[in-house]
Write an enzyme that holds these catalytic residues in place. Structure first.
Site, PDB file in Angstrom:
ATOM      1  N   ALA A  64       2.829   6.106 -70.755  1.00 37.40           N
ATOM      2  CA  ALA A  64       3.713   6.960 -69.963  1.00 37.40           C
ATOM      3  C   ALA A  64       3.188   7.002 -68.532  1.00 37.40           C
ATOM      4  O   ALA A  64       2.041   6.630 -68.260  1.00 37.40           O
ATOM      5  CB  ALA A  64       3.785   8.361 -70.556  1.00 37.40           C
ATOM      6  N   GLY A 109       2.552   5.672 -74.794  1.00 36.28           N
ATOM      7  CA  GLY A 109       3.978   5.645 -75.078  1.00 36.28           C
ATOM      8  C   GLY A 109       4.491   4.268 -75.433  1.00 36.28           C
ATOM      9  O   GLY A 109       5.498   4.132 -76.129  1.00 36.28           O
ATOM     10  N   GLU A 112       3.803   3.865 -79.038  1.00 31.98           N
ATOM     11  CA  GLU A 112       4.765   4.722 -79.732  1.00 31.98           C
ATOM     12  C   GLU A 112       6.158   4.089 -79.756  1.00 31.98           C
ATOM     13  O   GLU A 112       6.877   4.191 -80.754  1.00 31.98           O
ATOM     14  CB  GLU A 112       4.790   6.103 -79.075  1.00 31.98           C
ATOM     15  CG  GLU A 112       3.499   6.879 -79.333  1.00 31.98           C
ATOM     16  CD  GLU A 112       3.359   8.120 -78.471  1.00 31.98           C
ATOM     17  OE1 GLU A 112       3.165   9.203 -79.027  1.00 31.98           O
ATOM     18  OE2 GLU A 112       3.443   7.996 -77.226  1.00 31.98           O
ATOM     19  N   GLU A 132      -4.547   8.848 -75.081  1.00 33.86           N
ATOM     20  CA  GLU A 132      -4.171  10.150 -74.518  1.00 33.86           C
ATOM     21  C   GLU A 132      -5.299  11.177 -74.458  1.00 33.86           C
ATOM     22  O   GLU A 132      -5.375  11.971 -73.505  1.00 33.86           O
ATOM     23  CB  GLU A 132      -2.984  10.735 -75.302  1.00 33.86           C
ATOM     24  CG  GLU A 132      -1.655  10.043 -75.045  1.00 33.86           C
ATOM     25  CD  GLU A 132      -1.395   8.854 -75.948  1.00 33.86           C
ATOM     26  OE1 GLU A 132      -0.266   8.341 -75.960  1.00 33.86           O
ATOM     27  OE2 GLU A 132      -2.351   8.426 -76.657  1.00 33.86           O
TER      28      GLU A 132
END
Length: 258
Positions: A64, A109, A112, A132
């Site tokens: 992200a 992300g 993911e 993260e």
């Protein structure tokens, strides 16, 4: 139509590409919004039988957008996580199959996004990880849940707690990806698989996805009944009659998706 992604249709296949190569395709709120719009387009297009998801340049999605997230308060962060969940869950729950062609970094992300897809094919140069906790947060686009379901609770904790980045070969060993190929064979391999899936009865593929995904967390008795119901849907379709007639007549079936 889109500034941060590319979406095109070739034959029965949709190609969804994250297109921010200078930012290593990092997911920000604009990318997530465009992905949500593209997924609506995909869902509404009956001609698209399978979708390949990849990244432009040397990264699949490197995570992200930290520059954007660093400025968010709790309320804003929650809204971004919910937007990410919406995109990932739409991919996961849409009856159409999604194949992640992981061409490079799939971190945070990006990992993911790959996990939300049905099948993951990785370039031998791809790297995976959930970094993260090193940034003061946890995987927020359903990574804590999908990773544990794919590789097991212990391995998911290892990867998330340590924020370790792993190779494509290690990702294959632990069950995070289904296949590893040389970089120049990645899209060809993904397209071959997508075309193979697209050649099957669309209703049957959709019901198989529903049965697998929804039955995974059920007890066996309930999941077995879900499978019966999904199979019943298939038996009520014209495609079931066509598929079995084609088999008996030794010809290629002509699917109607009804």
């Amino acid at each position: 139509m889109y500034e941060n992604i590319k979406y095109e249709v070739k034959g029965n296949l949709g190609y969804l590409t994250i297109n921010r190569p200078k930012a290593l395709n990092a997911l920000n709120t604009e990318v997530l919004s465009e992905l949500a719009d593209a997924l609506k387009e995909i869902e509404a297009d009956d001609a698209v039988k399978a979708v390949i998801v990849t990244g432009e340049g040397k990264a699949f999605v490197a995570g992200a957008d930290i520059a954007q997230m660093s400025k968010l308060n709790a309320v804003e962060g929650r809204a971004m996580m919910q937007a990410g969940h919406k995109v990932m869950n739409t991919i996961d729950q849409m009856p159409k199959p999604f194949i992640a062609a992981v061409n490079g970094f799939a971190l945070g992300g990006g990992c993911e996004l790959a996990m939300a897809c049905d099948i993951r094919i990785a370039s031998s140069k791809a790297k995976f990880g959930q970094p993260e906790v090193g940034l003061g947060i946890i995987p927020g686009f359903c990574g804590t849940q999908r990773l544990s379901r794919l590789v097991g609770k212990g391995m998911a904790k290892y990867l998330i707690y340590s924020a370790e980045m792993i190779s494509a070969e290690e990702a294959f060993r632990i069950g995070l990806v289904e296949k590893v190929v040389e970089p120049d064979a990645l899209m060809e391999t993904a397209e071959k698989l997508a075309n193979t899936i697209a050649s099957k009865a669309p209703i049957a593929v959709a019901q198989a996805k529903i049965a697998i995904n929804n039955g995974f967390d059920m007890d066996l008795k309930s999941a077995s009944q879900l499978e019966v119901e999904a199979t019943t849907v298939c038996f009520g379709s014209e495609d079931q009659k066509e598929g079995m007639a084609a088999f008996l007549e030794k010809r290629t079936p002509e699917w109607k998706n009804r």
